[in-house]
Design an enzyme around this catalytic site. Structure first.
Site, PDB file in Angstrom:
ATOM      1  N   ARG A 234       0.851  -1.179   0.000  1.00 17.71           N
ATOM      2  CA  ARG A 234       0.000   0.000   0.000  1.00 17.71           C
ATOM      3  C   ARG A 234       0.892   1.236   0.000  1.00 17.71           C
ATOM      4  NH1 ARG A 234      -5.135  -1.396  -1.198  1.00 17.71           N
ATOM      5  NH2 ARG A 234      -6.095   0.211   0.091  1.00 17.71           N
ATOM      6  N   GLU A 263      -3.530   8.204  -5.728  1.00 13.45           N
ATOM      7  CA  GLU A 263      -3.703   7.628  -7.069  1.00 13.45           C
ATOM      8  C   GLU A 263      -5.168   7.685  -7.501  1.00 13.45           C
ATOM      9  OE1 GLU A 263      -4.169   2.898  -6.160  1.00 13.45           O
ATOM     10  OE2 GLU A 263      -2.125   3.687  -5.992  1.00 13.45           O
ATOM     11  N   HIS A 281      -1.307   0.411 -10.285  1.00 12.12           N
ATOM     12  CA  HIS A 281      -1.985  -0.353  -9.236  1.00 12.12           C
ATOM     13  C   HIS A 281      -2.745  -1.539  -9.848  1.00 12.12           C
ATOM     14  CE1 HIS A 281      -4.062  -0.080  -5.019  1.00 12.12           C
ATOM     15  NE2 HIS A 281      -3.767  -1.329  -5.357  1.00 12.12           N
TER      16      HIS A 281
END
Length: 315
Positions: A234, A263, A281
């Site tokens: 994370r 993000e 991601h």
């Protein structure tokens, strides 16, 4: 009997949307032009929330749903869910561990290889004519036989380690304590000491208040001018300002990142760097895994509303 009403916080692939809508009365929060108005209208009827790991469910959303019973998270991370509010109100929380573990580990190792061998730049070298005009691509660094560190030897960290063994790497790890399953790996209690003695540092920690910015200036400095930081956990586990400063100055050799603060609108400083590999991601982003994640989200919701045990409870 009518289907239970749930609040869907973010979109899912179509193969998940259809069965979700068939099983539940779904209120699409992400489609609402006036989200507070939607919560005012449907909140009292909502019994479940289907969300994504990075979206979670904050206290305001939870309190707007006074009859909420369960939050089912699409993703392994649940740090964006207000767990304190859930505990206070007796709300169950589930996530989707295990089904994404191997894909995340695959991408982490692929990012290491890609960055270490300069594969993005090498492809451009071919496509823009530099190979023909300038000759051979600049030399990069090997991976096999070097030293890897893993910060957090949980499910994903362990799968990363299994893959790294295939490259004959010396593997060390830090965690809250030694792991019985870490055969052939060296336990290092201090993460700074771990970083000081490896070439590649994988961050595979679950995110929590305790781990926020655990990778700060001290660990980054210890990794050094030849080291590479790889984050498939994370964004909150890394101090991005410290990371950017080190990448810009050369105090850190390179980084490979799949997650970012804020993000998808990441810090523009990243975009000017040539020593960082940026990914959107998508560590769990395979068709097979995303289908399994969506099914587990629904299975947990269906188990709860049918009175069966939850498959993957967090709370």
């Amino acid at each position: 009997m009518s289907n239970p009403e749930i609040l869907q916080v973010g979109p899912y692939p179509q193969w998940d949307e259809e069965p979700l809508n068939a099983a539940f009365a779904v209120h699409r929060y992400f489609d609402a032009a006036d989200k507070p108005a939607l919560l005012d209208k449907v909140g009292p009827d909502v019994r479940g929330i289907a969300t994504r790991g990075e979206l979670g469910a904050n206290r305001a959303m939870i309190e707007a749903c006074p009859n909420l019973e369960i939050i089912s998270v699409y993703g392994v991370g649940y740090d964006a869910v207000d767990l304190a509010a859930c505990r206070e109100k007796g709300i169950r929380v589930t996530n989707t561990p295990d089904v994404l573990t191997n894909d995340v580990a695959d991408l982490g190792v692929a990012m290491m290889l890609c960055q270490s061998r300069g594969m993005i730049g090498a492809e451009s070298w071919v496509k823009d004519g530099s190979w023909n005009a300038k000759g051979l691509y600049p030399l990069k660094r090997r991976v096999w036989g070097r030293r890897a560190g893993i910060l957090g030897l949980g499910r994903i960290g362990f799968e990363v380690a299994k893959r790294l063994k295939g490259f004959d790497m010396e593997i060390s790890y830090s965690d809250v304590g030694p792991k019985s399953y870490a055969e052939g790996m060296r336990f290092v209690a201090d993460p700074v000491e771990l970083a000081r003695n490896v070439d590649f540092l994988f961050v595979t920690l679950a995110a929590s208040v305790e781990t926020r910015h655990i990778v700060g200036r001290d660990i980054i400095a210890a990794l050094g001018t030849e080291g590479m930081l790889i984050n498939i956990s994370r964004a909150s586990n890394i101090d991005e300002e410290a990371l950017l400063d080190a990448l810009e100055s050369g105090a850190l050799g390179s980084a490979a990142l799949d997650v970012f603060e804020g993000e998808p609108k990441l810090n523009p400083r990243f975009l000017a760097l040539n020593n960082v590999l940026l990914q959107p991601h998508h560590a769990s982003g395979t068709i097979e895994t995303r289908k399994a994640m969506g099914k587990l989200v629904r299975d947990n919701l269906e188990a709860h509303f049918s009175g069966a045990p939850l498959l993957t409870p967090v709370l």
